[in-house]
Scaffold this motif. Structure first.
Motif, PDB file in Angstrom:
ATOM      1  N   ARG A 166       0.828  -1.213   0.000  1.00 44.13           N
ATOM      2  CA  ARG A 166       0.000   0.000   0.000  1.00 44.13           C
ATOM      3  C   ARG A 166       0.865   1.267   0.000  1.00 44.13           C
ATOM      4  O   ARG A 166       0.561   2.230  -0.707  1.00 44.13           O
ATOM      5  N   LEU A 167       1.948   1.251   0.762  1.00 44.14           N
ATOM      6  CA  LEU A 167       2.844   2.407   0.796  1.00 44.14           C
ATOM      7  C   LEU A 167       3.489   2.631  -0.570  1.00 44.14           C
ATOM      8  O   LEU A 167       3.640   3.767  -1.010  1.00 44.14           O
ATOM      9  N   LYS A 168       3.835   1.541  -1.219  1.00 44.55           N
ATOM     10  CA  LYS A 168       4.432   1.654  -2.555  1.00 44.55           C
ATOM     11  C   LYS A 168       3.432   2.254  -3.545  1.00 44.55           C
ATOM     12  O   LYS A 168       3.781   3.100  -4.359  1.00 44.55           O
ATOM     13  N   LYS A 169       2.179   1.847  -3.424  1.00 46.33           N
ATOM     14  CA  LYS A 169       1.141   2.360  -4.318  1.00 46.33           C
ATOM     15  C   LYS A 169       0.861   3.838  -4.040  1.00 46.33           C
ATOM     16  O   LYS A 169       0.746   4.638  -4.974  1.00 46.33           O
ATOM     17  N   GLU A 170       0.763   4.206  -2.769  1.00 43.19           N
ATOM     18  CA  GLU A 170       0.400   5.569  -2.397  1.00 43.19           C
ATOM     19  C   GLU A 170       1.550   6.567  -2.527  1.00 43.19           C
ATOM     20  O   GLU A 170       1.351   7.694  -2.971  1.00 43.19           O
ATOM     21  N   LEU A 171       2.758   6.167  -2.118  1.00 44.03           N
ATOM     22  CA  LEU A 171       3.887   7.096  -2.092  1.00 44.03           C
ATOM     23  C   LEU A 171       4.923   6.827  -3.181  1.00 44.03           C
ATOM     24  O   LEU A 171       5.802   7.642  -3.390  1.00 44.03           O
ATOM     25  N   ALA A 172       4.844   5.675  -3.805  1.00 42.97           N
ATOM     26  CA  ALA A 172       5.826   5.224  -4.806  1.00 42.97           C
ATOM     27  C   ALA A 172       7.186   4.940  -4.177  1.00 42.97           C
ATOM     28  O   ALA A 172       8.199   4.928  -4.869  1.00 42.97           O
ATOM     29  N   VAL A 173       7.214   4.691  -2.871  1.00 38.61           N
ATOM     30  CA  VAL A 173       8.459   4.344  -2.204  1.00 38.61           C
ATOM     31  C   VAL A 173       8.934   2.992  -2.733  1.00 38.61           C
ATOM     32  O   VAL A 173       8.156   2.061  -2.892  1.00 38.61           O
ATOM     33  N   GLY A 174      10.202   2.906  -3.075  1.00 34.33           N
ATOM     34  CA  GLY A 174      10.771   1.659  -3.571  1.00 34.33           C
ATOM     35  C   GLY A 174      10.435   1.323  -5.007  1.00 34.33           C
ATOM     36  O   GLY A 174      10.682   0.219  -5.456  1.00 34.33           O
ATOM     37  N   SER A 175       9.886   2.276  -5.732  1.00 31.73           N
ATOM     38  CA  SER A 175       9.430   1.979  -7.089  1.00 31.73           C
ATOM     39  C   SER A 175      10.446   2.324  -8.171  1.00 31.73           C
ATOM     40  O   SER A 175      10.217   2.035  -9.341  1.00 31.73           O
ATOM     41  N   GLN A 176      11.560   2.937  -7.777  1.00 36.61           N
ATOM     42  CA  GLN A 176      12.539   3.296  -8.801  1.00 36.61           C
ATOM     43  C   GLN A 176      13.797   2.440  -8.625  1.00 36.61           C
ATOM     44  O   GLN A 176      13.888   1.380  -9.210  1.00 36.61           O
ATOM     45  N   CYS A 177      14.756   2.860  -7.852  1.00 33.48           N
ATOM     46  CA  CYS A 177      16.008   2.089  -7.744  1.00 33.48           C
ATOM     47  C   CYS A 177      15.913   0.994  -6.687  1.00 33.48           C
ATOM     48  O   CYS A 177      16.632   0.009  -6.745  1.00 33.48           O
ATOM     49  N   GLY A 178      15.043   1.160  -5.682  1.00 32.55           N
ATOM     50  CA  GLY A 178      14.828   0.142  -4.655  1.00 32.55           C
ATOM     51  C   GLY A 178      15.777   0.188  -3.468  1.00 32.55           C
ATOM     52  O   GLY A 178      15.633  -0.598  -2.535  1.00 32.55           O
ATOM     53  N   LYS A 179      16.737   1.098  -3.463  1.00 32.46           N
ATOM     54  CA  LYS A 179      17.693   1.162  -2.356  1.00 32.46           C
ATOM     55  C   LYS A 179      17.051   1.577  -1.044  1.00 32.46           C
ATOM     56  O   LYS A 179      17.590   1.304   0.022  1.00 32.46           O
ATOM     57  N   CYS A 180      15.890   2.200  -1.093  1.00 31.14           N
ATOM     58  CA  CYS A 180      15.205   2.658   0.112  1.00 31.14           C
ATOM     59  C   CYS A 180      14.363   1.566   0.770  1.00 31.14           C
ATOM     60  O   CYS A 180      13.919   1.739   1.902  1.00 31.14           O
ATOM     61  N   VAL A 181      14.146   0.470   0.082  1.00 35.26           N
ATOM     62  CA  VAL A 181      13.241  -0.565   0.580  1.00 35.26           C
ATOM     63  C   VAL A 181      13.628  -1.075   1.971  1.00 35.26           C
ATOM     64  O   VAL A 181      12.763  -1.157   2.845  1.00 35.26           O
ATOM     65  N   PRO A 182      14.899  -1.415   2.237  1.00 38.03           N
ATOM     66  CA  PRO A 182      15.217  -1.900   3.594  1.00 38.03           C
ATOM     67  C   PRO A 182      14.903  -0.885   4.695  1.00 38.03           C
ATOM     68  O   PRO A 182      14.381  -1.256   5.751  1.00 38.03           O
ATOM     69  N   VAL A 183      15.189   0.384   4.460  1.00 34.90           N
ATOM     70  CA  VAL A 183      14.905   1.415   5.468  1.00 34.90           C
ATOM     71  C   VAL A 183      13.402   1.606   5.614  1.00 34.90           C
ATOM     72  O   VAL A 183      12.883   1.703   6.726  1.00 34.90           O
ATOM     73  N   ALA A 184      12.695   1.638   4.494  1.00 36.90           N
ATOM     74  CA  ALA A 184      11.236   1.794   4.534  1.00 36.90           C
ATOM     75  C   ALA A 184      10.590   0.617   5.261  1.00 36.90           C
ATOM     76  O   ALA A 184       9.662   0.800   6.056  1.00 36.90           O
ATOM     77  N   MET A 185      11.092  -0.589   5.012  1.00 33.61           N
ATOM     78  CA  MET A 185      10.548  -1.772   5.684  1.00 33.61           C
ATOM     79  C   MET A 185      10.832  -1.731   7.186  1.00 33.61           C
ATOM     80  O   MET A 185       9.992  -2.141   7.987  1.00 33.61           O
ATOM     81  N   ALA A 186      11.997  -1.234   7.564  1.00 35.33           N
ATOM     82  CA  ALA A 186      12.338  -1.113   8.984  1.00 35.33           C
ATOM     83  C   ALA A 186      11.415  -0.113   9.678  1.00 35.33           C
ATOM     84  O   ALA A 186      10.941  -0.364  10.792  1.00 35.33           O
ATOM     85  N   ILE A 187      11.156   0.999   9.030  1.00 33.78           N
ATOM     86  CA  ILE A 187      10.235   2.002   9.592  1.00 33.78           C
ATOM     87  C   ILE A 187       8.832   1.414   9.686  1.00 33.78           C
ATOM     88  O   ILE A 187       8.146   1.585  10.691  1.00 33.78           O
ATOM     89  N   LEU A 188       8.411   0.701   8.663  1.00 30.41           N
ATOM     90  CA  LEU A 188       7.096   0.056   8.675  1.00 30.41           C
ATOM     91  C   LEU A 188       6.993  -0.936   9.832  1.00 30.41           C
ATOM     92  O   LEU A 188       6.006  -0.940  10.574  1.00 30.41           O
ATOM     93  N   ALA A 189       8.010  -1.767  10.014  1.00 28.35           N
ATOM     94  CA  ALA A 189       8.005  -2.740  11.113  1.00 28.35           C
ATOM     95  C   ALA A 189       7.969  -2.046  12.465  1.00 28.35           C
ATOM     96  O   ALA A 189       7.237  -2.460  13.370  1.00 28.35           O
ATOM     97  N   GLU A 190       8.739  -0.976  12.597  1.00 30.96           N
ATOM     98  CA  GLU A 190       8.773  -0.215  13.851  1.00 30.96           C
ATOM     99  C   GLU A 190       7.406   0.381  14.177  1.00 30.96           C
ATOM    100  O   GLU A 190       6.920   0.274  15.305  1.00 30.96           O
TER     101      GLU A 190
END
Length: 63
Positions: A27-51
């Motif tokens: 849902r975050l990827k759909k709404e914000l486009a996080v992780g939709s280009q190079c993907g380097k932000c995915v681990p940090v975004a997933m950590a924030i999501l888990a937190e």
């Protein structure tokens, strides 16, 4: 702090989207486009999501 440089998404924006019901990365990827280009932000975004999900008492098993 910026989480996604490609799309200019900050941790505050990410946390706000999670608080607004975005408890799944899809849902975050759909709404914000996080992780939709190079993907380097995915681990940090997933950590924030888990937190944030842990704070809300939501736990998901990562496959």
């Amino acid at each position: 702090m910026y989480v996604c440089l490609c799309k200019g998404i900050t941790d505050s924006q990410l946390r706000a989207a999670i608080a607004d019901g975005g408890s799944e990365f899809k849902r975050l990827k759909k709404e914000l486009a996080v992780g939709s280009q190079c993907g380097k932000c995915v681990p940090v975004a997933m950590a924030i999501l888990a937190e944030e999900n842990a704070k809300a008492g939501l736990y998901y098993e990562v496959a």
